[in-house]
Design a protein around this motif. Structure first.
Motif, PDB file in Angstrom:
ATOM      1  N   ARG A  13      -0.685   4.982   5.453  1.00  0.00           N
ATOM      2  CA  ARG A  13      -1.518   3.847   5.035  1.00  0.00           C
ATOM      3  C   ARG A  13      -0.989   2.492   5.533  1.00  0.00           C
ATOM      4  NH1 ARG A  13      -4.417   5.681  -0.088  1.00  0.00           N
ATOM      5  NH2 ARG A  13      -3.514   7.701  -0.421  1.00  0.00           N
ATOM      6  N   ARG A  15      -0.851  -1.186   6.479  1.00  0.00           N
ATOM      7  CA  ARG A  15      -1.696  -2.300   6.033  1.00  0.00           C
ATOM      8  C   ARG A  15      -2.384  -2.995   7.201  1.00  0.00           C
ATOM      9  NH1 ARG A  15       0.778  -6.851   7.304  1.00  0.00           N
ATOM     10  NH2 ARG A  15       3.026  -6.891   7.466  1.00  0.00           N
ATOM     11  N   GLN A  16      -1.854  -2.861   8.394  1.00  0.00           N
ATOM     12  CA  GLN A  16      -2.417  -3.543   9.562  1.00  0.00           C
ATOM     13  C   GLN A  16      -3.692  -2.890  10.083  1.00  0.00           C
ATOM     14  OE1 GLN A  16       0.669  -2.292   9.386  1.00  0.00           O
ATOM     15  NE2 GLN A  16       2.143  -3.917   9.697  1.00  0.00           N
TER      16      GLN A  16
END
Length: 57
Positions: A13, A15-16
């Motif tokens: 996962r 975040r970018q």
């Protein structure tokens, strides 16, 4: 293998890059054969953005 790569991506996962964006690119789900250049431009821009945002150790 794309299935394994998608599963690992979901587990991490980052975040970018949201999973939905990753998957649309991976599967070319948002590719429009009438405008192939738009997909290429979007994909290249995503790569550029990620290369700036992701820190490699």
């Amino acid at each position: 293998m794309p299935k394994c790569r998608a599963r690992r991506f979901r587990e991490v996962r980052p975040r970018q890059l949201p999973y939905e964006t990753y998957w649309a690119t991976e599967t070319m789900g948002d590719f429009d054969p009438e405008e192939p250049g738009a997909w290429v431009t979007r994909t290249v821009q995503q790569c550029k953005d990620l290369s700036i945002e992701v820190e490699i150790h």
